[in-house]
Motif scaffolding. Structure first.
Motif, PDB file in Angstrom:
ATOM      1  N   THR A 222      -9.641  22.235  -0.213  1.00  0.00           N
ATOM      2  CA  THR A 222      -8.771  21.082   0.046  1.00  0.00           C
ATOM      3  C   THR A 222      -9.215  19.875  -0.771  1.00  0.00           C
ATOM      4  N   ALA A 223     -10.526  19.681  -0.888  1.00  0.00           N
ATOM      5  CA  ALA A 223     -11.034  18.555  -1.678  1.00  0.00           C
ATOM      6  C   ALA A 223     -10.583  18.666  -3.131  1.00  0.00           C
ATOM      7  N   ILE A 224     -10.701  19.867  -3.703  1.00  0.00           N
ATOM      8  CA  ILE A 224     -10.277  20.080  -5.087  1.00  0.00           C
ATOM      9  C   ILE A 224      -8.777  19.853  -5.229  1.00  0.00           C
ATOM     10  N   GLU A 225      -7.999  20.387  -4.274  1.00  0.00           N
ATOM     11  CA  GLU A 225      -6.543  20.295  -4.397  1.00  0.00           C
ATOM     12  C   GLU A 225      -6.053  18.857  -4.223  1.00  0.00           C
ATOM     13  N   MET A 226      -6.755  18.060  -3.425  1.00  0.00           N
ATOM     14  CA  MET A 226      -6.370  16.652  -3.313  1.00  0.00           C
ATOM     15  C   MET A 226      -6.590  15.924  -4.634  1.00  0.00           C
ATOM     16  N   LEU A 227      -7.720  16.217  -5.290  1.00  0.00           N
ATOM     17  CA  LEU A 227      -7.991  15.583  -6.581  1.00  0.00           C
ATOM     18  C   LEU A 227      -7.013  16.065  -7.659  1.00  0.00           C
ATOM     19  N   LEU A 228      -6.654  17.369  -7.604  1.00  0.00           N
ATOM     20  CA  LEU A 228      -5.674  17.900  -8.548  1.00  0.00           C
ATOM     21  C   LEU A 228      -4.308  17.255  -8.321  1.00  0.00           C
ATOM     22  N   LEU A 229      -3.943  17.106  -7.041  1.00  0.00           N
ATOM     23  CA  LEU A 229      -2.659  16.471  -6.704  1.00  0.00           C
ATOM     24  C   LEU A 229      -2.607  15.051  -7.261  1.00  0.00           C
ATOM     25  N   ILE A 230      -3.681  14.307  -7.061  1.00  0.00           N
ATOM     26  CA  ILE A 230      -3.726  12.925  -7.545  1.00  0.00           C
ATOM     27  C   ILE A 230      -3.605  12.888  -9.066  1.00  0.00           C
ATOM     28  N   LYS A 231      -4.287  13.819  -9.750  1.00  0.00           N
ATOM     29  CA  LYS A 231      -4.210  13.852 -11.208  1.00  0.00           C
ATOM     30  C   LYS A 231      -2.793  14.147 -11.680  1.00  0.00           C
ATOM     31  N   LYS A 232      -2.122  15.089 -11.022  1.00  0.00           N
ATOM     32  CA  LYS A 232      -0.767  15.464 -11.444  1.00  0.00           C
ATOM     33  C   LYS A 232       0.234  14.357 -11.119  1.00  0.00           C
TER      34      LYS A 232
END
Length: 307
Positions: A222-232
């Motif tokens: 979840t931590a990784i996916e939140m950062l990926l979401l923010i980047k996208k």
């Protein structure tokens, strides 16, 4: 479902790139999506009527790697997702292949060869649409951990503007209008590099500590996916740091938060305070009186107050 349909019609070149599949209340295994080997004929494979397997196989072909493909599972939670979608959930975790059958090569009823195993191609996207009521099932943490949950609600402004100009939506006007952007869409989706930012770290750790009190803390995925979401999000348009955090919290953290009033009421209060400027007091009876400028994360704040 119409929002998902609008998007795929806009970005796809033709209807062969997507399929809208109504999920049945009797889906207890993977057969409605992946079919099954004919037990009476060792050379035959029965394709699902939904057309899902055809889309998956088409997406894996080398000549289609630059074209996005979509499965839209309509009313995804009419059956237990963990049952009929188990193979997909596992592949998302391991990047392995899904075994369809063993033994001799099998063909469908039209004589086309069906591979004995398939993989989840990077150009295949699955969108599930859901309503939450007494006829549906809630999602387990296993499902929520692997998805971004987007909640749509109609507010007073939306409904008033519709009544002012009521009309049916003509989705055909969107067909192929965004197909020239398909390659960029795939490039953005496949960029999985993430950047370190202490500002995001401090905020998400605070949310982690509060969610941990009711056993709803998040893990590395979840931590990784939140950062990926923010980047996208910031690849598409420049969001402020608070707006990015707001969307990530709403999509990845709050969907897992549920339980009785006695279990989560204190945590809800603590999470609401995290959405406000430091030093702010909060009373549910006066939630409408909180000045907008004092709310850091308005989307998450509204959801928490509603909860």
């Amino acid at each position: 479902t119409k929002i998902a349909q609008s998007f795929v019609q806009w970005i796809c070149e033709d209807e062969s790139q997507y399929k809208i599949i109504p999920v049945g209340a009797d889906w207890t295994n993977r057969e409605p999506l992946l079919g099954y080997p004919n037990g009476l004929n060792a050379n035959e494979y029965i394709l699902p009527d939904s057309g899902a397997l055809n889309i998956i196989i088409e997406a894996t072909k080398p000549e289609n790697q630059n074209r996005p493909y979509f499965l839209i599972l309509d009313e995804m939670n009419l059956s237990h997702v963990e049952r009929y979608f188990a193979d997909f959930l596992s592949v998302m975790e391991t990047n392995d292949k899904i075994n369809l059958y063993s033994g001799n090569i099998r063909k469908d009823l039209e004589g086309n060869e069906i591979p004995n195993e398939i993989f989840w191609s990077k150009n295949l996207f699955i969108i599930g649409t859901v309503n939450i009521d007494e006829t549906t099932y809630m999602f387990s943490p296993k499902v929520l951990d692997r998805a971004n949950t987007i909640e749509f609600r109609v507010d007073e402004t939306n409904i008033k503007s519709f009544f002012d100009l009521p009309s049916k939506v003509d989705l055909s006007a969107l067909k192929r209008k965004g197909s020239s952007m398909a390659q960029n869409f795939l490039e953005i989706s496949q960029d999985n590099s993430i950047d370190k930012d202490d500002g995001y770290t401090d905020v998400f750790v605070k949310f982690f500590n509060e969610l941990k009190k009711v056993g709803a803390e998040f893990g590395y995925r979840t931590a990784i996916e939140m950062l990926l979401l923010i980047k996208k999000l910031n690849t598409i348009s420049k969001f402020s740091k608070n707006d990015s955090i707001d969307i990530a919290v709403m999509q990845k953290l709050l969907p897992k938060l549920h339980g009785s009033r006695s279990k989560i009421s204190k945590v809800l209060d603590a999470l609401i305070l995290l959405c406000l400027q430091e030093g702010q007091m909060f009373s549910i009876a006066k939630s409408d009186e909180v000045p907008t400028e004092n709310i850091f994360y308005p989307i998450a704040y509204e959801k928490l107050v509603r909860m």
